[in-house]
Design a protein around this motif. Structure first.
Motif: not given
Length: 299
Positions: A219-235
């Motif tokens: 869950a922590i790894i997911f938080l770092g890479f998906i909603p924090t990093a990947l979502a920033a790029l999509i945004r």
């Protein structure tokens, strides 16, 4: 910038709503094995590393670190990452993940009065009515909890989640006033500031973390890479393609997904006031953003 959103833009909006809506459920899972500061710190640090590497790969330039630029980066980094991530992680120990998701829906309603005071974006009568209605929804969401401070941690957890939304709102106004900077570089530097602030706080209060069970660790790894990093790029890509107004459609989805995942995955019990509060907040948001929403409707 396109005048009409493309199917890819709509897919991005749905994907961002899903990712950010599921974030609160994932935070709750991470808290099963780690302390709130550890969760916030790991999320921020992993996201910072990912975006710094991407920034280097894309040869994105660093800004000129003038005193003004440095002050803005530090202040926004604290208000946009370190403080709200810590508040949400701490608050979610005592409230359902759905509560945190609904509280984030009030974010644009906090932005409007702050923008009225500190920028040239002034509120109209419609904006004011929408904000008032949204604040009523936020009051319904907290319910009688604020009157029970001192009788348990739940009321303080509720206040922490709402305070995180206010922190995001303040950082949004500061971001508008920040000197021009590449958006990917900005996201990377803000997460870096948040990481620098959270690492010593985590070490002092919770100590050096040890790897626990697989479920909260993933869950922590997911938080770092998906909603924090990947979502920033999509945004960033979505705003560049379809505009910032189109991006506001995410705000309507996040609380719906947070309630869905909270009930489905975590078996959270959702009281009636959650649904009433959500309706009031979204209705207030729709009223305040009506002129913007009309631009997105087909002519």
């Amino acid at each position: 910038m396109t005048t009409q959103p493309t199917p890819a833009n709509w897919l991005s909006i749905v994907l961002l709503g899903l990712i950010w809506g599921a974030t609160f459920m994932v935070v709750a899972i991470a808290l099963e094995g780690y302390g709130p500061l550890t969760v916030a710190c790991a999320r921020t640090t992993l996201g910072a590393v990912a975006l710094l590497l991407l920034m280097r790969f894309l040869n994105r330039p660093l800004p000129v670190f003038t005193p003004v630029m440095t002050r803005y980066l530090v202040a926004i980094g604290l208000m946009n990452t370190a403080l709200p991530f810590a508040l949400l992680s701490w608050g979610q120990q005592y409230v359902p993940s759905a509560f945190a998701g609904i509280s984030m829906a009030a974010l644009p309603l906090f932005v409007l009065p702050l923008a009225h005071l500190f920028t040239d974006e002034k509120m109209s009568l419609r904006n004011t009515l929408g904000v008032i209605l949204g604040f009523v929804g936020a009051t319904v969401l907290i319910g009688p909890g604020v009157l029970r401070i001192g009788t348990g941690w739940e009321p303080l957890g509720q206040i922490a989640c709402v305070a995180a939304s206010i922190s995001y709102a303040v950082s949004s106004i500061m971001t508008r006033r920040c000197p021009p900077i590449d958006p990917i570089t900005l996201a990377a530097l803000l997460l870096t500031v948040g990481s620098v602030a959270l690492i010593p706080a985590m070490l002092i209060i919770e100590g050096i973390p040890t790897i626990g069970d697989m479920r909260p660790t993933v869950a922590i790894i997911f938080l770092g890479f998906i909603p924090t990093a990947l979502a920033a790029l999509i945004r960033v890509a979505t705003i560049r393609s379809a505009g910032a107004i189109f991006m506001t459609l995410v705000n309507y989805q996040v609380p719906l997904w947070s309630m869905f995942f909270g009930a489905w995955v975590l078996s959270e019990v959702l009281p009636l006031r959650f649904f009433v509060a959500l309706g009031l907040i979204l209705f207030g948001l729709a009223i305040s953003q009506w002129s913007n929403l009309r631009r997105l409707l087909p002519r």
